[in-house]
Design a protein around this motif. Structure first.
Motif, PDB file in Angstrom:
ATOM      1  N   TRP A 219      18.791  -4.928 -33.655  1.00 48.03           N
ATOM      2  CA  TRP A 219      19.931  -6.121 -34.298  1.00 48.03           C
ATOM      3  C   TRP A 219      18.935  -6.743 -35.990  1.00 48.03           C
ATOM      4  O   TRP A 219      18.304  -7.152 -34.684  1.00 48.03           O
ATOM      5  N   TYR A 220      19.509  -6.618 -36.560  1.00 49.94           N
ATOM      6  CA  TYR A 220      18.573  -7.776 -37.232  1.00 49.94           C
ATOM      7  C   TYR A 220      19.956  -9.220 -37.676  1.00 49.94           C
ATOM      8  O   TYR A 220      20.870  -9.252 -37.868  1.00 49.94           O
ATOM      9  N   TYR A 221      19.670 -10.348 -37.251  1.00 45.01           N
ATOM     10  CA  TYR A 221      21.141 -11.661 -37.687  1.00 45.01           C
ATOM     11  C   TYR A 221      20.134 -12.535 -38.964  1.00 45.01           C
ATOM     12  O   TYR A 221      18.834 -12.987 -37.876  1.00 45.01           O
ATOM     13  N   VAL A 222      20.705 -13.233 -39.713  1.00 49.51           N
ATOM     14  CA  VAL A 222      19.697 -14.416 -40.090  1.00 49.51           C
ATOM     15  C   VAL A 222      21.605 -15.154 -40.414  1.00 49.51           C
ATOM     16  O   VAL A 222      22.463 -15.185 -39.941  1.00 49.51           O
ATOM     17  N   THR A 223      21.083 -16.192 -39.853  1.00 46.61           N
ATOM     18  CA  THR A 223      22.039 -18.519 -40.090  1.00 46.61           C
ATOM     19  C   THR A 223      21.985 -18.541 -41.276  1.00 46.61           C
ATOM     20  O   THR A 223      20.569 -18.975 -41.594  1.00 46.61           O
ATOM     21  N   PHE A 224      23.339 -18.955 -41.904  1.00 44.58           N
ATOM     22  CA  PHE A 224      22.664 -19.655 -43.173  1.00 44.58           C
ATOM     23  C   PHE A 224      23.420 -20.191 -42.900  1.00 44.58           C
ATOM     24  O   PHE A 224      24.887 -20.550 -42.252  1.00 44.58           O
ATOM     25  N   GLU A 225      23.328 -21.597 -43.929  1.00 51.32           N
ATOM     26  CA  GLU A 225      24.279 -23.445 -43.691  1.00 51.32           C
ATOM     27  C   GLU A 225      24.386 -23.295 -45.244  1.00 51.32           C
ATOM     28  O   GLU A 225      23.580 -22.960 -45.727  1.00 51.32           O
ATOM     29  N   VAL A 226      25.986 -23.839 -45.566  1.00 56.06           N
ATOM     30  CA  VAL A 226      26.604 -23.253 -46.695  1.00 56.06           C
ATOM     31  C   VAL A 226      26.356 -25.411 -47.049  1.00 56.06           C
ATOM     32  O   VAL A 226      26.029 -25.889 -46.658  1.00 56.06           O
ATOM     33  N   GLN A 227      26.741 -25.613 -48.320  1.00 55.19           N
ATOM     34  CA  GLN A 227      26.798 -27.129 -48.335  1.00 55.19           C
ATOM     35  C   GLN A 227      27.576 -28.128 -47.706  1.00 55.19           C
ATOM     36  O   GLN A 227      27.089 -29.078 -47.975  1.00 55.19           O
ATOM     37  N   SER A 228      28.116 -27.477 -46.893  1.00 54.23           N
ATOM     38  CA  SER A 228      29.649 -28.683 -46.296  1.00 54.23           C
ATOM     39  C   SER A 228      28.912 -28.358 -44.957  1.00 54.23           C
ATOM     40  O   SER A 228      29.290 -29.292 -44.096  1.00 54.23           O
ATOM     41  N   GLY A 229      27.670 -27.766 -44.983  1.00 54.81           N
ATOM     42  CA  GLY A 229      27.296 -27.493 -43.075  1.00 54.81           C
ATOM     43  C   GLY A 229      27.934 -27.172 -42.037  1.00 54.81           C
ATOM     44  O   GLY A 229      26.808 -26.948 -41.198  1.00 54.81           O
ATOM     45  N   ASP A 230      28.661 -26.602 -42.946  1.00 51.58           N
ATOM     46  CA  ASP A 230      28.830 -25.178 -41.689  1.00 51.58           C
ATOM     47  C   ASP A 230      27.969 -24.642 -41.747  1.00 51.58           C
ATOM     48  O   ASP A 230      26.941 -23.905 -42.855  1.00 51.58           O
ATOM     49  N   ARG A 231      27.517 -22.820 -40.693  1.00 51.28           N
ATOM     50  CA  ARG A 231      26.242 -22.332 -40.523  1.00 51.28           C
ATOM     51  C   ARG A 231      27.459 -20.902 -40.069  1.00 51.28           C
ATOM     52  O   ARG A 231      28.191 -21.202 -39.041  1.00 51.28           O
ATOM     53  N   MET A 232      26.549 -19.928 -40.482  1.00 52.52           N
ATOM     54  CA  MET A 232      27.689 -18.580 -40.062  1.00 52.52           C
ATOM     55  C   MET A 232      26.303 -17.645 -40.230  1.00 52.52           C
ATOM     56  O   MET A 232      25.556 -17.317 -40.568  1.00 52.52           O
ATOM     57  N   GLU A 233      26.256 -17.014 -38.877  1.00 50.67           N
ATOM     58  CA  GLU A 233      25.529 -15.754 -38.544  1.00 50.67           C
ATOM     59  C   GLU A 233      26.093 -13.884 -38.798  1.00 50.67           C
ATOM     60  O   GLU A 233      26.852 -13.986 -38.734  1.00 50.67           O
TER      61      GLU A 233
END
Length: 126
Positions: free
Chosen positions: A75-89
């Motif tokens: 399984w593959y996962y990527v963590t993204f960071e949005v402009q507010s600084g919040d991160r989501m995997e």
């Protein structure tokens, strides 16, 4: 006259009850798993589809199986960071995982916990 061992009757009924309990537990775990998947699917479908500027922060894989005759699952996962600084995997497909690099900037499209797309922003060369 024959001798009747009273413990044999107990063990026979205990074995039957034990097998029934194990069966009920296994079926319950399967039903709970399916219910959780349906709940996540429904929540994602009812969430708005968002397009937000984001950067790729980290990537990771999770592998199970692969011993003996069984095939491995990855399984593959990527963590993204949005402009507010919040991160989501978010879980992604293998080919998407291979095309993304840590530090990439672009437009992330997602719906709930469902990854849809990441359009890389190409910085102009000066």
């Amino acid at each position: 006259m024959g001798y009747s061992d009273p413990t044999f009757g107990f063990m026979d009924s205990f074995g039957t009850v034990f097998i029934a309990v194990v069966f009920v537990v296994i079926i319950s775990v399967i039903i709970i798993g399916i219910g959780g998947s349906i709940k996540t699917w429904s929540k994602n479908n009812n969430s708005p589809q968002l397009n937000v500027p984001a950067s790729v922060k980290t990537k990771r894989t999770e592998t199970s199986g692969g011993s003996g005759e069984s095939a491995a699952n990855t399984w593959y996962y990527v963590t993204f960071e949005v402009q507010s600084g919040d991160r989501m995997e978010l879980p992604v497909r293998g080919h998407e995982f291979g095309q993304l690099a840590e530090g990439d900037l672009g437009l992330l499209t997602f719906q709930g916990t469902r990854y849809i797309n990441f359009e890389r922003k190409i910085e102009p060369q000066v």
